[in-house]
Design a protein around this motif. Structure first.
Motif, PDB file in Angstrom:
ATOM      1  N   LEU A 120       9.867   0.193   0.136  1.00 42.59           N
ATOM      2  CA  LEU A 120       8.770  -0.633   0.612  1.00 42.59           C
ATOM      3  C   LEU A 120       7.803  -0.954  -0.520  1.00 42.59           C
ATOM      4  O   LEU A 120       7.359  -2.098  -0.676  1.00 42.59           O
ATOM      5  CB  LEU A 120       8.032   0.072   1.757  1.00 42.59           C
ATOM      6  CG  LEU A 120       6.919  -0.730   2.437  1.00 42.59           C
ATOM      7  CD1 LEU A 120       7.448  -2.048   2.981  1.00 42.59           C
ATOM      8  CD2 LEU A 120       6.275   0.076   3.546  1.00 42.59           C
ATOM      9  N   GLY A 121       7.498   0.053  -1.325  1.00 45.58           N
ATOM     10  CA  GLY A 121       6.587  -0.164  -2.446  1.00 45.58           C
ATOM     11  C   GLY A 121       7.131  -1.152  -3.458  1.00 45.58           C
ATOM     12  O   GLY A 121       6.405  -2.033  -3.946  1.00 45.58           O
ATOM     13  N   ALA A 127       6.946  -8.831  -4.454  1.00 42.80           N
ATOM     14  CA  ALA A 127       6.340  -9.971  -3.754  1.00 42.80           C
ATOM     15  C   ALA A 127       5.082 -10.439  -4.476  1.00 42.80           C
ATOM     16  O   ALA A 127       4.855 -11.648  -4.626  1.00 42.80           O
ATOM     17  CB  ALA A 127       6.014  -9.569  -2.312  1.00 42.80           C
ATOM     18  N   VAL A 128       4.282  -9.507  -4.944  1.00 41.11           N
ATOM     19  CA  VAL A 128       3.077  -9.863  -5.697  1.00 41.11           C
ATOM     20  C   VAL A 128       3.461 -10.546  -7.010  1.00 41.11           C
ATOM     21  O   VAL A 128       2.888 -11.571  -7.392  1.00 41.11           O
ATOM     22  CB  VAL A 128       2.207  -8.610  -5.969  1.00 41.11           C
ATOM     23  CG1 VAL A 128       1.066  -8.949  -6.917  1.00 41.11           C
ATOM     24  CG2 VAL A 128       1.660  -8.053  -4.657  1.00 41.11           C
ATOM     25  N   MET A 154       1.851   0.189  -7.582  1.00 35.72           N
ATOM     26  CA  MET A 154       0.776   0.195  -8.582  1.00 35.72           C
ATOM     27  C   MET A 154      -0.507  -0.395  -7.986  1.00 35.72           C
ATOM     28  O   MET A 154      -1.257  -1.107  -8.648  1.00 35.72           O
ATOM     29  CB  MET A 154       1.182  -0.592  -9.824  1.00 35.72           C
ATOM     30  CG  MET A 154       2.261   0.076 -10.646  1.00 35.72           C
ATOM     31  SD  MET A 154       1.769   1.680 -11.318  1.00 35.72           S
ATOM     32  CE  MET A 154       0.466   1.196 -12.444  1.00 35.72           C
ATOM     33  N   GLY A 155      -0.742  -0.085  -6.707  1.00 34.39           N
ATOM     34  CA  GLY A 155      -1.952  -0.570  -6.047  1.00 34.39           C
ATOM     35  C   GLY A 155      -1.859  -1.992  -5.545  1.00 34.39           C
ATOM     36  O   GLY A 155      -2.858  -2.554  -5.078  1.00 34.39           O
ATOM     37  N   SER A 156      -0.659  -2.589  -5.574  1.00 41.12           N
ATOM     38  CA  SER A 156      -0.515  -3.995  -5.174  1.00 41.12           C
ATOM     39  C   SER A 156      -0.765  -4.237  -3.694  1.00 41.12           C
ATOM     40  O   SER A 156      -0.946  -5.376  -3.278  1.00 41.12           O
ATOM     41  CB  SER A 156       0.887  -4.508  -5.535  1.00 41.12           C
ATOM     42  OG  SER A 156       1.063  -4.553  -6.926  1.00 41.12           O
ATOM     43  N   ILE A 157      -0.755  -3.189  -2.874  1.00 39.16           N
ATOM     44  CA  ILE A 157      -1.002  -3.406  -1.446  1.00 39.16           C
ATOM     45  C   ILE A 157      -2.411  -3.944  -1.203  1.00 39.16           C
ATOM     46  O   ILE A 157      -2.694  -4.484  -0.138  1.00 39.16           O
ATOM     47  CB  ILE A 157      -0.777  -2.124  -0.604  1.00 39.16           C
ATOM     48  CG1 ILE A 157      -1.826  -1.051  -0.930  1.00 39.16           C
ATOM     49  CG2 ILE A 157       0.624  -1.600  -0.755  1.00 39.16           C
ATOM     50  CD1 ILE A 157      -1.858   0.071   0.088  1.00 39.16           C
TER      51      ILE A 157
END
Length: 252
Positions: A120-121, A127-128, A154-157
């Motif tokens: 998922l990560g 996607a980012v 890497m904090g992209s959420i």
């Protein structure tokens, strides 16, 4: 900085439980992440730390000298909390934030029952990287605040719009009502080679399914088109994160 030497310290117990227990993360509305790069990236996304926990042997102690939230923990105690074999001695505790989502024209990914945090990560980070406009995730997927997901993204959420939804059927309905073309990535006799798909439509949504079971056929039939990635016949399938990377690159 305060120095902590006991495993019975309240902050130590808090961090350890946040690593291990989704229900506890939900109840406290907190999450924990680890490594200098990840903690730094979360802070850059304007999410203020509640606590910064530093190993007494970390080379990054000086980086947080001006943070009143920072504490130094005995290295052996830090290791008892850490989820990594070779940690750089930095972890942060943060308040969860509201993940904003507004459905507009563009390319979206729908993730159905993804269970592996690394998968998922990786999908969200990809996607980012390729400019996907948003991600919709079914509620029965792995917790988005799982520390492994925070690390993998890497904090992209906190960068990409994310929405949680009750079921894949509800997600398909959401996009259909907004006049999106909805695709299902599935191995099926009726599926079309991804290389033959034209994503020139300004509103596209691609579904990627559960690692072991994929997308349920009854849900796939509700989509506008089923697609597959052609691969060598000696391999029966691709890892969902790898498949997502290929498809996302083609969507853009």
């Amino acid at each position: 900085m305060e120095k902590i030497v006991s495993r019975d310290n309240k902050l130590v117990k808090l961090a350890k439980k946040l690593f291990e227990d989704k229900k506890y993360r939900d109840a406290t509305n907190l999450f924990v992440c680890e490594s200098m790069r990840v903690v730094e990236q979360v802070i850059k996304n304007k999410i203020a730390p509640q606590n910064i926990i530093l190993s007494s042997q970390s080379k990054y102690i000086g980086k947080f000298s001006e943070y009143k939230e920072a504490v130094i923990v005995d290295h052996r105690v830090f290791e008892s909390i850490s989820s990594l074999k070779n940690s750089d001695g930095v972890m942060g505790v943060f308040n969860k934030v509201k993940l904003n989502f507004e459905l507009t024209k563009g390319n979206y990914i729908i993730l159905d029952r993804i269970q592996n945090a690394g998968n998922l990560g990786t999908i969200i980070r990809t996607a980012v990287a390729f400019g996907i406009d948003g991600v919709v995730i079914t509620n029965d997927s792995v917790d988005i605040y799982n520390p492994a997901i925070i690390r993998a993204t890497m904090g992209s959420i906190f960068v990409i719009p994310i929405k949680f939804i009750t079921s894949l059927a509800a997600a398909i309905d959401l996009f259909k009502k907004a006049n999106f073309k909805v695709y299902a990535s599935i191995l099926n006799d009726k599926a079309v080679d991804i290389d033959r798909v034209n994503f020139s439509n300004k509103s596209n949504a691609m579904i990627l399914g559960n690692e072991g079971n994929g997308i349920k056929i009854e849900d796939a039939k509700k989509c506008d088109e089923m697609v597959y990635i052609p691969i060598n016949k000696t391999v029966d399938s691709l890892n969902v994160a790898v498949a997502a990377g290929i498809i996302i690159a083609k969507m853009k």
